[in-house]
Design an enzyme around this catalytic site. Structure first.
Site, PDB file in Angstrom:
ATOM      1  N   LYS A  79       7.896  -8.753  28.238  1.00  0.00           N
ATOM      2  CA  LYS A  79       6.492  -8.710  28.691  1.00  0.00           C
ATOM      3  C   LYS A  79       5.840  -8.196  27.321  1.00  0.00           C
ATOM      4  CE  LYS A  79       2.646  -7.067  31.027  1.00  0.00           C
ATOM      5  NZ  LYS A  79       2.016  -5.904  31.796  1.00  0.00           N
ATOM      6  N   ALA A 134      -2.714  -6.773  36.110  1.00  0.00           N
ATOM      7  CA  ALA A 134      -3.638  -5.713  35.946  1.00  0.00           C
ATOM      8  C   ALA A 134      -4.828  -5.976  36.636  1.00  0.00           C
ATOM      9  CB  ALA A 134      -4.015  -5.423  34.453  1.00  0.00           C
ATOM     10  N   GLY A 135      -5.276  -4.841  37.399  1.00  0.00           N
ATOM     11  CA  GLY A 135      -6.793  -4.667  38.111  1.00  0.00           C
ATOM     12  C   GLY A 135      -6.300  -4.719  39.639  1.00  0.00           C
ATOM     13  N   ASN A 174       1.409  -2.287  39.303  1.00  0.00           N
ATOM     14  CA  ASN A 174       1.958  -0.886  39.217  1.00  0.00           C
ATOM     15  C   ASN A 174       1.496   0.158  39.930  1.00  0.00           C
ATOM     16  OD1 ASN A 174       3.616   1.168  36.633  1.00  0.00           O
ATOM     17  ND2 ASN A 174       3.679   1.421  38.573  1.00  0.00           N
ATOM     18  N   THR A 175      -0.015   0.512  39.237  1.00  0.00           N
ATOM     19  CA  THR A 175      -0.802   1.337  39.581  1.00  0.00           C
ATOM     20  C   THR A 175      -1.237   1.194  41.181  1.00  0.00           C
ATOM     21  OG1 THR A 175      -1.559   1.758  37.411  1.00  0.00           O
ATOM     22  CG2 THR A 175      -2.893   2.921  39.324  1.00  0.00           C
TER      23      THR A 175
END
Length: 268
Positions: free
Chosen positions: A109, A196-197, A218-219
């Site tokens: 990635k 992301a996001g 992830n987060t």
């Protein structure tokens, strides 16, 4: 908790010469420890697990905890990423290191960041790195902005998957521009995965309903109050969103439409 059935086993997506059933891709950062990492990834049902080569020990530091003990390569497809790289040169070196550490593994990635505040990708450096890595035989999944023209350029450069952001990395804001994501999806000949996001399960479902081939997060999982439970929620959301997309939603209307028929039955 009863497991939710996955979509038809024929409903897979392809990256290079690899086929995957799970459309949820997960990261390995920000967890309390490796045990929590392991449990959350298991609960997610993910097959592809991304690893930040510059920030994670996968054997390059003997004697320290090794992520591969929690995420064994025999069970998961590892996706080394170039998180923390701010130039094409850094990203290229990191991918080469990953290939060496993982015995010739060529699926990566690519992300090349523009600045430390927004963590937005530097699109010029990203495209340059992508062209070099493709020429060196890497299968590149590339993190990018939600610009449809750039997505097309990256595909033309040979990237195997395009990964537009939904919102800034780690923000949890959800998909901020559904129209651009949909435009990318409708014109791409390679998989499109939101990266992301994402903040919660509904964000993941929306991405899938837009026609994305998958979602990387992830987060949203690691920073949840209960990461393992959130991982399970995200697994369900991806499946639900995919099935909804395949089913085809009803046409939205401005006015009400009765659910039961108003003709054919008469009462006095």
């Amino acid at each position: 908790m009863n497991p939710v059935a996955a979509p038809d086993t024929a409903d897979t997506f392809r990256v290079g010469d690899r086929h995957f059933s799970s459309r949820l891709l997960v990261g390995t950062g920000k967890y309390r420890d490796l045990e929590q990492t392991r449990l959350a990834i298991e609960a997610s049902g993910a097959e592809i697990v991304t690893v930040a080569i510059r920030r994670t020990n996968i054997g390059q530091t003997p004697g320290e905890p090794n992520l591969l003990d929690a995420v064994p390569p025999g069970r998961y497809t590892l996706l080394p990423n170039t998180a923390g790289c701010y130039t094409a040169e850094e990203a290229i070196r990191t991918c080469r290191l990953a290939r060496e550490l993982l015995d010739g593994h060529n699926l990566v990635k690519l992300e090349v960041l523009g600045d430390k505040k927004t963590l937005y990708p530097d699109v010029f450096q990203t495209l340059s790195a992508a062209e070099t890595l493709v020429a060196e035989g890497f299968d590149v999944m590339v993190y990018t902005t939600d610009d449809p023209l750039l997505a097309r350029r990256l595909e033309e450069a040979g990237c195997k998957a395009v990964m537009p952001l939904a919102a800034p990395i780690g923000s949890g804001l959800g998909i901020q521009n559904r129209y651009n994501i949909r435009e990318i999806v409708e014109n791409a000949q390679v998989p499109v995965l939101v990266d992301a996001g994402v903040g919660t399960a509904s964000d993941a479902a929306i991405a899938m309903e837009l026609g994305c081939d998958g979602v990387l997060m992830n987060t949203a999982i690691a920073a949840a109050r209960d990461p393992v439970l959130m991982a399970d929620a995200m697994r369900h959301a991806i499946i639900a969103g995919r099935l909804s997309y395949l089913a085809g939603r009803m046409t939205p209307r401005r006015h009400a439409s009765a659910s039961s028929p108003e003709t054919g039955y008469f009462f006095t």
